[in-house]
Design an enzyme around this catalytic site. Sequence first.
Site, short mmCIF file in Angstrom:
data_model
loop_
_atom_site.label_atom_id
_atom_site.label_comp_id
_atom_site.label_asym_id
_atom_site.label_seq_id
_atom_site.Cartn_x
_atom_site.Cartn_y
_atom_site.Cartn_z
N GLY A 13 0.82 -1.23 0.00
CA GLY A 13 0.00 0.00 0.00
C GLY A 13 0.84 1.26 0.00
O GLY A 13 2.07 1.23 0.00
N SER A 41 -2.14 -9.98 -3.31
CA SER A 41 -0.75 -9.59 -3.62
C SER A 41 0.25 -10.72 -3.40
O SER A 41 1.43 -10.55 -3.70
CB SER A 41 -0.33 -8.42 -2.75
N CYS A 129 -2.66 11.25 10.97
CA CYS A 129 -1.74 12.19 10.29
C CYS A 129 -2.00 13.66 10.63
O CYS A 129 -1.06 14.41 10.90
CB CYS A 129 -1.84 11.98 8.78
N HIS A 242 -0.73 17.37 4.05
CA HIS A 242 -1.90 18.01 4.65
C HIS A 242 -1.49 19.42 5.11
O HIS A 242 -0.39 19.61 5.61
CB HIS A 242 -2.37 17.25 5.89
N ASN A 315 1.87 13.90 4.79
CA ASN A 315 1.02 13.02 5.59
C ASN A 315 1.46 11.56 5.54
O ASN A 315 1.16 10.78 6.43
CB ASN A 315 -0.44 13.14 5.14
#
Length: 342
Positions: A13, A41, A129, A242, A315
């Site tokens: 990811g 995966s 985050c 962010h 982030n």
Amino acid sequence: MKGFRLAIVGATGMVGQEFIKVLEQRNFPVESIALLASDRSAGKKLFFNHQEVEVKETTPDSFKGIEIALFSAGAEISRYFAPIAAQSGAVVVDNSSAWRMDPKVPLVVPEINPEDIRKHKGIIANPNCSTIQMVVALYPLHKINPIKRIIASTYQSVSGTGTAAIDELTNQSKQILNGQTVVPHVYPHQIAFNVLPEIDVFLDNAYTKEEWKMVEETRKIMHDDNIAISATCVRVPVFISHSEAVTVEFTNSITPDEAKRILSQAPGVKLVDDPAISLYPQAYSAAGSDDVYVGRIRTDVSHSNSLVMWIVSDNIRKGAALNTIQIAEEMIKRDWLHPNGG
Ligand code: NAP
Ligand code: 12T
């Protein structure tokens, strides 16, 4: 230094890939690494330190012999597998929201509360985050002049939602510029050329869960339940970083110059603040770097003892992968892998 037997859950990811990058860049002491994801995966090949590593499906047996497990596969996976990993003898550093508010689980930002790591019972949580970058900037001020109230508005990039959201912003942008209509999948509405005041689910109190994480997690990390906090979390069509507009009321008066002096020496913080030359933190320039950038520091003309500032950070790095790995580094440095001798 001794190398550790690591596992990454969610290695394919957005955050998992950044875990691999940050471990390599920081020369983290690794003896072996298991790259875990879903069955979709399994068999895929990834690289760690130029060596090919085959991705395996995450199963309860995946954690045998693992000393440190970094989790980033969503809250559901963490809720199920983190206790199994801890039971197998690994210390889990978890990126999801699953365990953050559990009183038995430390919630750690190494610049602020590293000593909380010591109390872990096999699971340590990495904060959200938006919370991480805000507290890194505010805690150095809070230590000197206790904060009474925080009002935050966030401008959050799509990378927070994962790889599917990066694709969605890319594809929608192309479609709109080509005069085509778009069909939203990841977000409830079009995100390209738009702004959505909805991140994570809505709660009964009309806040979103993302907003509520900023309230609860900030208090837990700063060890202060008396700080009044309100947040509005907004998704913007930005890929990485962010940004946050934050208004902070302190106990005593504080000038922008005092705040700048404190923040210019604060760990993990970079002051970028020269309006005369249009110098202020920007999402674009923060992407890929480790620091929390602070600028536009000014007196809040609407309220006494208050400042307003603009806080920006990547982030996926400080907001996720970097902070998680810093927690693991701190744990190793202080020899707290097994704080209770267990
Ligand atoms: P992502 O790009 O969508 O990646 C999700 C990862 O989870 C993939 O590796 C995926 O593997 C794996 N996964 C999905 N189902 C699984 C299963 N059944 N068993 C094992 N692995 C599974 O998302 P991301 O951006 O990396 O974020 C992942 C999670 O990290 C988020 O859900 C969130 O909890 C957390 N996060 C936290 C922060 C923070 O604020 N600190 C920021 C971002 C993300 P496949 O490739 O096999 O599907
Ligand atoms: N929904 O780790 O979508 O609690 O940007 C982080 C990011 C949850 C989390 C996002 C989210 C988390 C997002």
